[in-house]
Design an enzyme around this catalytic site. Structure first.
Site, PDB file in Angstrom:
ATOM      1  N   ARG A 115      10.994  -1.051  11.172  1.00  0.00           N
ATOM      2  CA  ARG A 115       9.889  -0.735  12.071  1.00  0.00           C
ATOM      3  C   ARG A 115       9.834  -1.708  13.236  1.00  0.00           C
ATOM      4  O   ARG A 115      10.136  -2.888  13.084  1.00  0.00           O
ATOM      5  CB  ARG A 115       8.558  -0.795  11.292  1.00  0.00           C
ATOM      6  CG  ARG A 115       8.264   0.492  10.588  1.00  0.00           C
ATOM      7  CD  ARG A 115       7.095   0.440   9.658  1.00  0.00           C
ATOM      8  NE  ARG A 115       5.925  -0.294  10.101  1.00  0.00           N
ATOM      9  CZ  ARG A 115       4.802  -0.376   9.398  1.00  0.00           C
ATOM     10  NH1 ARG A 115       4.710   0.246   8.237  1.00  0.00           N
ATOM     11  NH2 ARG A 115       3.781  -1.067   9.841  1.00  0.00           N
TER      12      ARG A 115
ATOM     13  N   ARG B 198      11.903  -5.396   5.063  1.00  0.00           N
ATOM     14  CA  ARG B 198      11.617  -3.975   4.790  1.00  0.00           C
ATOM     15  C   ARG B 198      12.498  -3.029   5.605  1.00  0.00           C
ATOM     16  O   ARG B 198      12.728  -3.238   6.787  1.00  0.00           O
ATOM     17  CB  ARG B 198      10.155  -3.685   5.108  1.00  0.00           C
ATOM     18  CG  ARG B 198       9.843  -2.186   5.050  1.00  0.00           C
ATOM     19  CD  ARG B 198       8.396  -1.886   5.035  1.00  0.00           C
ATOM     20  NE  ARG B 198       7.720  -2.353   6.214  1.00  0.00           N
ATOM     21  CZ  ARG B 198       6.402  -2.271   6.385  1.00  0.00           C
ATOM     22  NH1 ARG B 198       5.654  -1.757   5.445  1.00  0.00           N
ATOM     23  NH2 ARG B 198       5.852  -2.726   7.481  1.00  0.00           N
TER      24      ARG B 198
ATOM     25  N   LYS C 105       0.839  -1.208   0.000  1.00  0.00           N
ATOM     26  CA  LYS C 105       0.000   0.000   0.000  1.00  0.00           C
ATOM     27  C   LYS C 105       0.878   1.264   0.000  1.00  0.00           C
ATOM     28  O   LYS C 105       0.650   2.172  -0.788  1.00  0.00           O
ATOM     29  CB  LYS C 105      -0.926   0.013   1.236  1.00  0.00           C
ATOM     30  CG  LYS C 105      -1.833  -1.210   1.328  1.00  0.00           C
ATOM     31  CD  LYS C 105      -2.748  -1.156   2.535  1.00  0.00           C
ATOM     32  CE  LYS C 105      -2.049  -1.268   3.890  1.00  0.00           C
ATOM     33  NZ  LYS C 105      -1.358  -2.562   4.112  1.00  0.00           N
TER      34      LYS C 105
ATOM     35  N   ARG D 157     -10.017   0.205   8.245  1.00  0.00           N
ATOM     36  CA  ARG D 157      -9.656  -1.178   8.559  1.00  0.00           C
ATOM     37  C   ARG D 157     -10.745  -1.914   9.312  1.00  0.00           C
ATOM     38  O   ARG D 157     -10.542  -3.076   9.695  1.00  0.00           O
ATOM     39  CB  ARG D 157      -8.401  -1.200   9.437  1.00  0.00           C
ATOM     40  CG  ARG D 157      -7.118  -1.021   8.681  1.00  0.00           C
ATOM     41  CD  ARG D 157      -6.054  -0.640   9.680  1.00  0.00           C
ATOM     42  NE  ARG D 157      -4.939  -1.517   9.612  1.00  0.00           N
ATOM     43  CZ  ARG D 157      -3.740  -1.157   9.143  1.00  0.00           C
ATOM     44  NH1 ARG D 157      -3.533   0.044   8.683  1.00  0.00           N
ATOM     45  NH2 ARG D 157      -2.766  -2.007   9.141  1.00  0.00           N
TER      46      ARG D 157
ATOM     47  N   ARG E  78      -0.314  -9.194  13.166  1.00  0.00           N
ATOM     48  CA  ARG E  78      -0.933  -8.234  12.236  1.00  0.00           C
ATOM     49  C   ARG E  78      -1.708  -8.979  11.144  1.00  0.00           C
ATOM     50  O   ARG E  78      -2.784  -8.537  10.743  1.00  0.00           O
ATOM     51  CB  ARG E  78       0.148  -7.342  11.609  1.00  0.00           C
ATOM     52  CG  ARG E  78       0.658  -6.288  12.581  1.00  0.00           C
ATOM     53  CD  ARG E  78       2.015  -5.767  12.188  1.00  0.00           C
ATOM     54  NE  ARG E  78       2.047  -5.058  10.941  1.00  0.00           N
ATOM     55  CZ  ARG E  78       3.156  -4.859  10.211  1.00  0.00           C
ATOM     56  NH1 ARG E  78       4.311  -5.329  10.640  1.00  0.00           N
ATOM     57  NH2 ARG E  78       3.096  -4.204   9.087  1.00  0.00           N
TER      58      ARG E  78
HETATM   59  P1  AP5 Z   1       4.832  -1.588   1.836  1.00  0.00           P
HETATM   60  O1  AP5 Z   1       4.479  -0.760   0.646  1.00  0.00           O
HETATM   61  O2  AP5 Z   1       5.541  -0.923   2.967  1.00  0.00           O
HETATM   62  O3  AP5 Z   1       3.522  -2.380   2.363  1.00  0.00           O
HETATM   63  P2  AP5 Z   1       2.234  -1.880   3.138  1.00  0.00           P
HETATM   64  O4  AP5 Z   1       1.062  -2.568   2.558  1.00  0.00           O
HETATM   65  O5  AP5 Z   1       2.212  -0.377   3.180  1.00  0.00           O
HETATM   66  O6  AP5 Z   1       2.560  -2.515   4.554  1.00  0.00           O
HETATM   67  P3  AP5 Z   1       2.442  -1.946   6.034  1.00  0.00           P
HETATM   68  O7  AP5 Z   1       3.212  -2.886   6.902  1.00  0.00           O
HETATM   69  O8  AP5 Z   1       2.845  -0.499   6.091  1.00  0.00           O
HETATM   70  O9  AP5 Z   1       0.935  -2.091   6.265  1.00  0.00           O
HETATM   71  P4  AP5 Z   1       0.242  -2.155   7.606  1.00  0.00           P
HETATM   72  O10 AP5 Z   1      -1.156  -2.006   7.141  1.00  0.00           O
HETATM   73  O11 AP5 Z   1       0.540  -3.303   8.480  1.00  0.00           O
HETATM   74  O12 AP5 Z   1       0.896  -0.946   8.424  1.00  0.00           O
HETATM   75  P5  AP5 Z   1       0.385   0.504   8.796  1.00  0.00           P
HETATM   76  O13 AP5 Z   1       1.562   1.375   8.831  1.00  0.00           O
HETATM   77  O14 AP5 Z   1      -0.784   0.919   7.984  1.00  0.00           O
HETATM   78  O15 AP5 Z   1       5.683  -2.841   1.309  1.00  0.00           O
HETATM   79  C1  AP5 Z   1       6.201  -3.785   2.214  1.00  0.00           C
HETATM   80  C2  AP5 Z   1       7.590  -4.235   1.737  1.00  0.00           C
HETATM   81  O16 AP5 Z   1       7.437  -4.933   0.496  1.00  0.00           O
HETATM   82  C3  AP5 Z   1       8.560  -3.073   1.458  1.00  0.00           C
HETATM   83  O17 AP5 Z   1       9.839  -3.475   1.825  1.00  0.00           O
HETATM   84  C4  AP5 Z   1       8.479  -2.877  -0.077  1.00  0.00           C
HETATM   85  O18 AP5 Z   1       9.679  -2.354  -0.615  1.00  0.00           O
HETATM   86  C5  AP5 Z   1       8.197  -4.307  -0.548  1.00  0.00           C
HETATM   87  N1  AP5 Z   1       7.351  -4.342  -1.745  1.00  0.00           N
HETATM   88  C6  AP5 Z   1       6.254  -3.594  -2.015  1.00  0.00           C
HETATM   89  N2  AP5 Z   1       5.724  -3.920  -3.216  1.00  0.00           N
HETATM   90  C7  AP5 Z   1       6.503  -4.935  -3.700  1.00  0.00           C
HETATM   91  C8  AP5 Z   1       6.466  -5.711  -4.901  1.00  0.00           C
HETATM   92  N3  AP5 Z   1       5.527  -5.517  -5.852  1.00  0.00           N
HETATM   93  N4  AP5 Z   1       7.411  -6.673  -5.061  1.00  0.00           N
HETATM   94  C9  AP5 Z   1       8.382  -6.875  -4.127  1.00  0.00           C
HETATM   95  N5  AP5 Z   1       8.470  -6.160  -2.984  1.00  0.00           N
HETATM   96  C10 AP5 Z   1       7.536  -5.203  -2.768  1.00  0.00           C
HETATM   97  O19 AP5 Z   1      -0.177   0.247  10.279  1.00  0.00           O
HETATM   98  C11 AP5 Z   1       0.702  -0.045  11.346  1.00  0.00           C
HETATM   99  C12 AP5 Z   1      -0.101  -0.166  12.633  1.00  0.00           C
HETATM  100  O20 AP5 Z   1      -0.759   1.088  12.929  1.00  0.00           O
HETATM  101  C13 AP5 Z   1      -1.231  -1.195  12.618  1.00  0.00           C
HETATM  102  O21 AP5 Z   1      -0.774  -2.494  12.934  1.00  0.00           O
HETATM  103  C14 AP5 Z   1      -2.164  -0.631  13.691  1.00  0.00           C
HETATM  104  O22 AP5 Z   1      -1.680  -0.901  14.981  1.00  0.00           O
HETATM  105  C15 AP5 Z   1      -2.065   0.873  13.458  1.00  0.00           C
HETATM  106  N6  AP5 Z   1      -3.068   1.370  12.499  1.00  0.00           N
HETATM  107  C16 AP5 Z   1      -2.803   1.987  11.301  1.00  0.00           C
HETATM  108  N7  AP5 Z   1      -3.943   2.292  10.672  1.00  0.00           N
HETATM  109  C17 AP5 Z   1      -4.952   1.884  11.488  1.00  0.00           C
HETATM  110  C18 AP5 Z   1      -6.369   1.900  11.354  1.00  0.00           C
HETATM  111  N8  AP5 Z   1      -6.978   2.424  10.269  1.00  0.00           N
HETATM  112  N9  AP5 Z   1      -7.102   1.364  12.375  1.00  0.00           N
HETATM  113  C19 AP5 Z   1      -6.498   0.868  13.487  1.00  0.00           C
HETATM  114  N10 AP5 Z   1      -5.157   0.800  13.658  1.00  0.00           N
HETATM  115  C20 AP5 Z   1      -4.394   1.305  12.652  1.00  0.00           C
END
Ligand code: AP5
Length: 213
Positions: A159, A126, A13, A87, A170
């Protein structure tokens, strides 16, 4: 552009949001980035959120809804790319109400689909820039200079929630609490499923095709 990028942790994402922002100049709104900033700044929200985030659990709805609404209120005519929000069904309903109030409903929810084994590989390799938030990967997206962000020269870091135990939690939380939101959007006719396995540029081309861009 008014879209949600949806998908499991590690689906890409943040990576795709960065590419979309470069192409369309829309605001990138990541509730995860906003929460990590609050944790780093030790604000009341950050102190509350830290435990949930470290365990890989969702932060309470009222907290993230308030963050998302505040960010949405500051977006201009180019619109927004929501990353990691909504979410839960409660969050999705709150988003609909907020957008209806300003007469700007969601256009698309793009669901990035990736098998679980690959998600774990992506998250455990990552590295992220703490300054501009650009994600990198040990194998699939290496920075030009080791440990340094290509975009802003920030020092890359891992992270806290990219440890195996938190990653597994997660993914469990995603399957039980977040995936059901897809049905909500199927019912509204805005869901677009995208195969997010493959080179980052290939996936980006599929995302652009899905949103007609
Ligand atoms: P990346 O693009 O970083 O993936 P992502 O989907 O953004 O993953 P996140 O871990 O950031 O998602 P998340 O939803 O768990 O975390 P968030 O920060 O929202 O890609 C991942 C890796 O893969 C990278 O190394 C990249 O280079 C590689 N990659 C990407 N595309 C690729 C491809 N095509 N091929 C190969 N490699 C590739 O949330 C964190 C925490 O915050 C949650 O756990 C929760 O506690 C809280 N939180 C956030 N939002 C909410 C909400 N709305 N409600 C409640 N709690 C929330």
């Amino acid at each position: 552009m008014r879209i949600v990028l949806f998908g499991a942790p590690g689906a890409g994402k943040g990576t795709q949001a960065s590419q979309l922002t470069d192409k369309y100049c829309a605001a990138h709104i990541s509730t995860g980035d906003a929460l990590r900033q609050a944790v780093a700044d030790k604000t009341d929200v950050g102190l509350l959120a830290k435990g949930y985030m470290d365990r890989g659990e969702l932060v309470p709805d009222d907290v993230v809804i308030a963050i998302a609404k505040a960010r949405l209120a500051g977006t201009g005519d180019a619109g927004f790319i929501l990353d990691g929000f909504p979410r839960t069904i409660t969050q999705a309903e709150a988003l609909d109400i907020a957008l209806e109030e300003v007469g700007k409903p969601l256009q698309f929810v793009v669901n990035l689909s990736v098998a679980e084994e690959l998600l774990i590989e992506r998250l455990s390799g990552r590295w992220v820039c703490p300054d501009c938030k650009e994600p990198y990967h040990l194998v699939s997206k290496q920075p030009k200079v080791s440990g340094v962000c290509d975009k802003c020269k920030g020092k890359l870091m891992q992270r806290d929630d990219d440890k195996l135990e938190a990653i597994q939690n997660r993914l469990r939380v995603y399957n039980s609490q977040t995936e059901p939101v897809l049905d909500y959007y199927t019912g509204k006719g805005v869901l677009r499923n995208v195969d997010a396995v493959g080179d980052i540029c290939e996936v980006f081309a599929r995302v652009c095709e899905a949103i007609g861009g």
